[in-house]
Write a protein that holds these residues in place. Structure first.
Motif, PDB file in Angstrom:
ATOM      1  N   ALA A   1      42.499  38.900  37.594  1.00 52.53           N
ATOM      2  CA  ALA A   1      41.809  37.961  38.473  1.00 52.53           C
ATOM      3  C   ALA A   1      42.659  37.728  39.714  1.00 52.53           C
ATOM      4  O   ALA A   1      43.878  37.943  39.714  1.00 52.53           O
ATOM      5  CB  ALA A   1      41.560  36.645  37.745  1.00 52.53           C
ATOM      6  N   SER A   2      42.024  37.284  40.747  1.00 49.98           N
ATOM      7  CA  SER A   2      42.715  36.963  41.987  1.00 49.98           C
ATOM      8  C   SER A   2      43.398  35.612  41.852  1.00 49.98           C
ATOM      9  O   SER A   2      42.913  34.720  41.143  1.00 49.98           O
ATOM     10  CB  SER A   2      41.707  36.925  43.136  1.00 49.98           C
ATOM     11  N   VAL A   3      44.507  35.440  42.568  1.00 48.71           N
ATOM     12  CA  VAL A   3      45.191  34.147  42.537  1.00 48.71           C
ATOM     13  C   VAL A   3      44.384  33.086  43.279  1.00 48.71           C
ATOM     14  O   VAL A   3      44.667  31.892  43.141  1.00 48.71           O
ATOM     15  CB  VAL A   3      46.621  34.243  43.123  1.00 48.71           C
ATOM     16  N   ASP A   4      43.371  33.507  44.026  1.00 51.34           N
ATOM     17  CA  ASP A   4      42.506  32.549  44.714  1.00 51.34           C
ATOM     18  C   ASP A   4      41.745  31.670  43.725  1.00 51.34           C
ATOM     19  O   ASP A   4      41.262  30.597  44.093  1.00 51.34           O
ATOM     20  CB  ASP A   4      41.511  33.274  45.616  1.00 51.34           C
ATOM     21  N   ASN A   5      41.605  32.100  42.482  1.00 53.91           N
ATOM     22  CA  ASN A   5      40.948  31.291  41.455  1.00 53.91           C
ATOM     23  C   ASN A   5      41.706  30.001  41.163  1.00 53.91           C
ATOM     24  O   ASN A   5      41.134  29.054  40.629  1.00 53.91           O
ATOM     25  CB  ASN A   5      40.792  32.084  40.157  1.00 53.91           C
ATOM     26  N   PHE A   6      43.004  29.961  41.495  1.00 55.74           N
ATOM     27  CA  PHE A   6      43.808  28.761  41.295  1.00 55.74           C
ATOM     28  C   PHE A   6      43.930  27.950  42.586  1.00 55.74           C
ATOM     29  O   PHE A   6      44.596  26.927  42.618  1.00 55.74           O
ATOM     30  CB  PHE A   6      45.223  29.133  40.817  1.00 55.74           C
TER      31      PHE A   6
ATOM     32  N   ASN B   1      37.935  28.263  35.292  1.00 55.67           N
ATOM     33  CA  ASN B   1      37.156  28.282  34.051  1.00 55.67           C
ATOM     34  C   ASN B   1      37.662  29.434  33.198  1.00 55.67           C
ATOM     35  O   ASN B   1      37.722  30.570  33.666  1.00 55.67           O
ATOM     36  CB  ASN B   1      35.670  28.471  34.325  1.00 55.67           C
ATOM     37  N   LEU B   2      37.996  29.140  31.958  1.00 56.60           N
ATOM     38  CA  LEU B   2      38.436  30.164  31.012  1.00 56.60           C
ATOM     39  C   LEU B   2      37.236  30.568  30.171  1.00 56.60           C
ATOM     40  O   LEU B   2      36.590  29.727  29.552  1.00 56.60           O
ATOM     41  CB  LEU B   2      39.551  29.627  30.122  1.00 56.60           C
ATOM     42  N   VAL B   3      36.935  31.860  30.165  1.00 59.85           N
ATOM     43  CA  VAL B   3      35.802  32.387  29.411  1.00 59.85           C
ATOM     44  C   VAL B   3      36.351  33.140  28.207  1.00 59.85           C
ATOM     45  O   VAL B   3      37.074  34.125  28.365  1.00 59.85           O
ATOM     46  CB  VAL B   3      34.938  33.321  30.291  1.00 59.85           C
ATOM     47  N   LEU B   4      36.037  32.667  27.003  1.00 61.49           N
ATOM     48  CA  LEU B   4      36.538  33.252  25.764  1.00 61.49           C
ATOM     49  C   LEU B   4      35.417  34.022  25.074  1.00 61.49           C
ATOM     50  O   LEU B   4      34.342  33.477  24.845  1.00 61.49           O
ATOM     51  CB  LEU B   4      37.063  32.166  24.829  1.00 61.49           C
ATOM     52  N   SER B   5      35.657  35.271  24.733  1.00 63.33           N
ATOM     53  CA  SER B   5      34.690  36.090  23.999  1.00 63.33           C
ATOM     54  C   SER B   5      35.118  36.136  22.541  1.00 63.33           C
ATOM     55  O   SER B   5      36.249  36.507  22.242  1.00 63.33           O
ATOM     56  CB  SER B   5      34.640  37.505  24.560  1.00 63.33           C
TER      57      SER B   5
ATOM     58  N   GLY C   1      37.229  31.399  38.791  1.00 61.49           N
ATOM     59  CA  GLY C   1      37.336  30.207  39.612  1.00 61.49           C
ATOM     60  C   GLY C   1      35.961  29.770  40.074  1.00 61.49           C
ATOM     61  O   GLY C   1      35.196  30.556  40.613  1.00 61.49           O
ATOM     62  N   VAL C   2      35.638  28.501  39.864  1.00 62.46           N
ATOM     63  CA  VAL C   2      34.344  27.958  40.249  1.00 62.46           C
ATOM     64  C   VAL C   2      34.576  26.985  41.401  1.00 62.46           C
ATOM     65  O   VAL C   2      35.414  26.087  41.302  1.00 62.46           O
ATOM     66  CB  VAL C   2      33.668  27.241  39.061  1.00 62.46           C
ATOM     67  N   ARG C   3      33.824  27.206  42.488  1.00 59.21           N
ATOM     68  CA  ARG C   3      33.981  26.346  43.671  1.00 59.21           C
ATOM     69  C   ARG C   3      33.569  24.922  43.319  1.00 59.21           C
ATOM     70  O   ARG C   3      32.542  24.688  42.694  1.00 59.21           O
ATOM     71  CB  ARG C   3      33.144  26.868  44.822  1.00 59.21           C
TER      72      ARG C   3
END
Length: 190
Positions: free
Chosen positions: A88-93, A100-104, A118-120
């Motif tokens: 993932a991009s560091v822009d998510n932080f 948002n952590l998505v667990l499968s 990352g959710v705006r």
């Protein structure tokens, strides 16, 4: 009154039976050879998709030159990744984003992989700016609907089916008409 007490006891027993699992999610800069650091600890119930919560979350200290990070499950004892990882991009932080952590998880509730999204954040829409955890159970996909299989001869050529005659196709309709003609007589004369 006893019915209400029984129902509340059953609901309490169901809550006690909830099978919560915990997962430790790690993050590591892709460009650097640093060891992964703990990002979050998540508790989830695999049988209920909306029952995940973040126990602890610590924003990672990422060098400014880093553009990408790896996110997943990491075993500190064996020093290896134990699940599918995502990049993932560091822009998510960054500012204005909520991680948002998505667990499968599989059918047994075991964690397969972790991802970061990352959710705006829109300050006018929500009050919850903290990190979120989402559990995605593995579901069986739709199976294709196949046509009738092709029949091949011993030589490997397609076998042509014989065309049915109208008598072979509509014998049941003819039988109904004959039955109605035989049994449906007129009224008797007096």
């Amino acid at each position: 009154m006893r019915v209400i007490a029984l129902l509340s006891a059953l609901c309490a027993a169901a809550l006690v039976q909830a099978d919560f699992h915990t997962a430790q999610i790690y993050v590591q800069p892709v460009e650097n050879s640093e060891s992964p650091s703990l990002l979050a600890e998540v508790a989830y119930d695999p049988s209920i998709s909306g029952s995940s919560s973040i126990i602890s979350y610590e924003a990672p200290e990422i060098p400014e030159s880093t553009q990408l990070v790896r996110v997943g499950l990491y075993d500190t004892k064996s020093s290896r990744w134990i699940s599918g990882t995502t990049v993932a991009s560091v822009d998510n932080f960054g500012k204005g984003f909520s991680p948002n952590l998505v667990l499968s998880v599989d059918e047994k509730g075991e964690l397969l992989s972790a991802a970061l999204k990352g959710v705006r954040i829109d300050a006018g829409q929500t009050r919850d700016f903290g990190p979120q955890a989402i559990v995605l159970p593995v579901l069986k996909g739709k199976q294709p609907e196949l046509n009738k299989p092709i029949v091949l001869s011993a030589e490997g050529k397609k076998v042509e089916e014989e065309e049915k005659s109208p008598l072979q196709k509509y014998w049941w309709l003819i039988a109904i008409v004959v039955f109605m003609a035989v049994t449906g007589g007129g009224g008797g004369e007096k």
